[in-house]
Design an enzyme around this catalytic site. Structure first.
Site, PDB file in Angstrom:
ATOM      1  N   GLU A  20      55.375  32.939   5.320  1.00 13.83           N
ATOM      2  CA  GLU A  20      55.203  32.878   3.869  1.00 13.83           C
ATOM      3  C   GLU A  20      55.963  33.988   3.153  1.00 13.83           C
ATOM      4  O   GLU A  20      56.487  33.791   2.056  1.00 13.83           O
ATOM      5  CB  GLU A  20      53.721  32.945   3.505  1.00 13.83           C
TER       6      GLU A  20
ATOM      7  N   HIS B 142      41.446  26.234   2.992  1.00 11.60           N
ATOM      8  CA  HIS B 142      42.283  25.229   2.341  1.00 11.60           C
ATOM      9  C   HIS B 142      41.763  24.877   0.955  1.00 11.60           C
ATOM     10  O   HIS B 142      42.104  23.829   0.415  1.00 11.60           O
ATOM     11  CB  HIS B 142      42.346  23.949   3.179  1.00 11.60           C
TER      12      HIS B 142
ATOM     13  N   GLN C  34      52.215  26.152   1.758  1.00  8.78           N
ATOM     14  CA  GLN C  34      51.488  24.932   2.118  1.00  8.78           C
ATOM     15  C   GLN C  34      50.119  24.813   1.446  1.00  8.78           C
ATOM     16  O   GLN C  34      49.717  23.740   1.018  1.00  8.78           O
ATOM     17  CB  GLN C  34      51.347  24.869   3.634  1.00  8.78           C
ATOM     18  N   PHE C  35      49.389  25.901   1.359  1.00  6.76           N
ATOM     19  CA  PHE C  35      48.116  25.965   0.651  1.00  6.76           C
ATOM     20  C   PHE C  35      48.049  27.285  -0.093  1.00  6.76           C
ATOM     21  O   PHE C  35      48.595  28.293   0.365  1.00  6.76           O
ATOM     22  CB  PHE C  35      46.922  25.887   1.616  1.00  6.76           C
ATOM     23  N   ALA C  36      47.335  27.307  -1.209  1.00  8.18           N
ATOM     24  CA  ALA C  36      47.166  28.560  -1.944  1.00  8.18           C
ATOM     25  C   ALA C  36      46.551  29.634  -1.059  1.00  8.18           C
ATOM     26  O   ALA C  36      46.861  30.824  -1.200  1.00  8.18           O
ATOM     27  CB  ALA C  36      46.287  28.328  -3.174  1.00  8.18           C
ATOM     28  N   ASP C  37      45.689  29.226  -0.127  1.00  8.10           N
ATOM     29  CA  ASP C  37      45.053  30.170   0.793  1.00  8.10           C
ATOM     30  C   ASP C  37      46.079  30.906   1.651  1.00  8.10           C
ATOM     31  O   ASP C  37      45.790  31.970   2.185  1.00  8.10           O
ATOM     32  CB  ASP C  37      44.097  29.434   1.731  1.00  8.10           C
TER      33      ASP C  37
END
Length: 698
Positions: A420, A489, A442-445
């Site tokens: 990331e 997620h 891919q995910f905000a997390d």
């Protein structure tokens, strides 16, 4: 003075360094030494702002700087003032930054000495980088990535054989930073034309090599298959120049990565704020490796006149002193200079294009985004998309990039490793060379490993380069809780990002808005985060059907900072209490469905963008209805929503008939996996309606 050395056949030809180059190198080496001497002598003035100098590193730095060309890219770190002299910078220009003067050519007095950013036609290009050691590896590898991309697409401005080389300069201690390994991984995976230029003085402030590393940079680099390594004595100008000449020529032709590991002595302080006498016990040995007397003796042994060399040294001291006095007298920044270059001007200032063309069926939100990116890539060859799992096999875990790789090829739409920090930070370099990256987290997390790059590199580049290097990129981030995604997620992270100055943030709630904002973001020269709620992608959740809209035409754009009136009311009965709801994302649908219980009483504003924000529309609506509810998906304490409530209270206090209410998720550390617990934690229409009732009756 130098004669060509004869070598046997099949042996490498000796590189001959011209006499002119050697004299230039000596003049610049004595200049750099005169500068560091003067900075120490005048420390009462120069130590006002922290600085470092290249004392002990001069030989290898000049060996590099003298060989770089205008088409090359350089990332110089905070001890690299000799490289900057080598490419043609004058002591006066460097001193303007030393003293934080208004005409500092790099940052206008905003950042430290030897934190350069340069965009001149006759010199290598230097995009902005921070002083966070090791972090420059990712943006600089992004430059090489962009150079390679432009060449593969046959749109590089450099058409000849003398192709650009990218230099990433770092201290050896910085190589222990985890983000460096992300950069190395991408460089060898795709064979980028980059040279990692590592200067090893065996010190990391007060910690030495034995304390901080298990191996040096050359040994570490051997673990990256495809990264060729050269180790040199960096205090020897001849060895340094010849090795760099060979490597630079290989990279210009073969377009593959190298690492140069140069052993050098640190003869000055770590910085003006951390002095060598506080902790160094090896100075006697270090002084034996001083490159200046070594170089002088080598030149004399070759037949150079010692008197000429001493004249050069005297002239260097004279020039440095004169430049220092001139820099001291230069203008300081003005107070109003603080407020320039936070963002580059955007051409998108009005909503244009057709939002709802006739003859079309409603389109789900995820497809509106897909079509927006597809249109941009078809029109702009400099546009590319990368991230985890966005390539041809899958097209994104939400199918938000489906068909793009098949349409535009694997060079323009491709997968990255799980990196990331690289995904986000590489956009700095890609933008600097003229690419327009659209990247996906891919995910905000998963954005947390990338915040280092987002905060320190991406968001500050325009401001700290004095407007020379805004980072033009789109970072797409699926966000929010949907379908028992669980604690890894489902997070909402907008408040954290809203605290990062220098980026723009969109959070649309309909397909039309998502497409219009993606288009607007593309033509905006600044970094843009677009949050895309997973629960709205397909309008599968009951009550979110209006997220599915007619797809706007190709020319549709929405300016940032312009909200959407979801539901407007005009009070016509003074006995009927009314209120305004300020929200975004999934909150729009919770508010819309809750408002059905209070017909004619609820006005709803969809922010669409979190920064910039449409204060005018917000304040006008609150002043009209005298009551305000803010709906967010985040747990509300210490959030963007609470901050917005404070701003509204300050500006609209005299019109308010009740406190500003805020509703969000429960204040828990994570969204649980169990569906009942998830439902208990999150807002919904029923919870929002309850708070609406309380506020209307207040």
């Amino acid at each position: 003075m130098l004669t060509e050395t004869k070598v046997p056949k099949n042996k490498k030809q000796e590189i001959i360094i011209p006499e002119k180059t050697l004299l230039k190198a000596y003049q610049l080496m004595t200049t750099a030494r005169a500068m560091s001497d003067l900075y120490e002598e005048r420390s009462a003035i120069t130590a006002k702002y922290v600085h470092a100098a290249s004392r002990g590193h001069e030989a290898v730095q000049l060996a590099l700087g003298l060989q770089l060309k205008p088409q090359d890219y350089l990332s110089a770190y905070y001890r690299d003032d000799s490289i900057l002299l080598g490419i043609g910078m004058k002591p006066f220009e460097l001193m303007l930054q030393l003293l934080a003067k208004r005409d500092d050519p790099f940052s206008g007095g905003r950042t430290y000495y030897c934190h350069p950013s340069l965009k001149r036609d006759d010199m290598p290009k230097i995009p902005h980088q921070s002083s966070a050691t090791g972090m420059q590896a990712i943006p600089t590898t992004g430059i090489a990535m962009g150079v390679q991309y432009l060449e593969k697409q046959n749109i590089s401005p450099y058409k000849g054989t003398d192709k650009p080389v990218v230099i990433c300069s770092m201290g050896d201690a910085a190589v222990t930073e985890g983000e460096v390994s992300e950069a190395f991984q991408m460089a060898v995976l795709h064979q980028y034309p980059i040279i990692y230029f590592i200067q090893d003085n065996e010190w990391d402030i007060s910690a030495n090599a034995k304390e901080t590393r298990a191996m040096n940079a050359a040994e570490y680099a051997k673990g990256f298959k495809g990264l060729e390594v050269r180790s040199i004595e960096g205090n020897n100008f001849f060895e340094s120049y010849k090795t760099l000449y060979e490597v630079i020529q290989i990279v210009r032709k073969e377009r593959r990565p190298f690492l140069i590991h140069a052993k050098v002595p640190l003869l000055g302080h770590h910085t003006s704020g951390v002095r060598k006498e506080w902790y160094r016990d090896d100075m006697a040995d270090a002084l034996k490796k001083d490159p200046l007397p070594i170089f002088k003796k080598q030149l004399i042994d070759l037949g150079f006149d010692e008197n000429i060399l001493e004249d050069i040294e005297l002239l260097s001291k004279k020039t440095v002193l004169a430049d220092f006095e001139k820099a001291l007298a230069s203008e300081d920044p003005r107070p109003e200079d603080l407020f320039t270059h936070d963002f580059a001007p955007t051409p998108i200032t009005e909503e244009t294009g057709e939002r709802s063309p006739e003859g079309k069926e409603p389109t789900v939100m995820v497809d509106c985004a897909l079509f927006a990116v597809k249109e941009l890539m078809a029109k702009h060859p400099e546009c590319l998309l990368y991230g985890q799992d966005v390539g041809g096999r899958l097209g994104g875990v939400f199918r938000e990039a489906a068909t793009l790789a098949k349409t535009f090829g694997d060079d323009r739409v491709f997968n990255t490793p799980i990196e990331e920090a690289y995904i986000i930070g590489s956009t700095v370099g890609m933008s600097a060379v003229g690419c327009k990256p659209i990247v996906e987290v891919q995910f905000a997390d998963y954005i947390w490993p990338g915040l280092n790059q987002l905060f320190t590199e991406v968001s500050r580049s325009c401001y700290l380069s004095n407007g020379k290097y805004p980072v033009s990129c789109i970072i797409r981030v699926p966000i929010g809780a949907y379908g028992s995604g669980g604690p890894y997620h489902s997070s909402s992270v907008e408040s954290v990002l809203a605290n990062i100055k220098g980026i723009k943030i969109a959070y649309p709630s309909t397909g039309a808005d998502l497409k219009g904002l993606i288009k607007s973001a593309y033509y905006d020269p600044n970094p843009v985060i677009i949050f895309e709620h997973k629960g709205l992608y397909w309008s599968k959740i009951k009550g979110t059907e209006e997220a599915k809209t007619i797809e706007p035409d190709e020319n549709y754009v929405i300016p940032f900072g312009k909200s959407r009136m979801v539901q407007e009311i005009n009070p016509n009965d003074s006995r009927l209490s009314t209120m305004t709801v300020i929200t975004y994302g999934m909150g729009v649908y919770w508010a819309k469905n809750a408002s059905k219980q209070f017909p004619g009483q609820i006005e709803i504003i969809d922010l669409r963008t979190i920064y910039p924000i449409d204060e005018e529309a917000i304040f006008n609506s609150v002043n009209k209805h005298n009551k305000c509810l803010i709906v967010t998906e985040e747990p509300i304490f210490n959030t963007f929503a609470q901050s917005l409530a404070g701003r509204i209270q300050r500006e609209c206090f005299q019109y308010l008939d009740a406190p500003i209410f805020v509703i969000g998720s429960e204040n828990m550390p994570a969204v649980p996996l169990n569906s009942l617990l998830e439902q208990t934690m999150l807002p919904n229409a029923e919870k929002v309606a309850k708070m609406m009732k309380e506020l209307l009756e207040y």
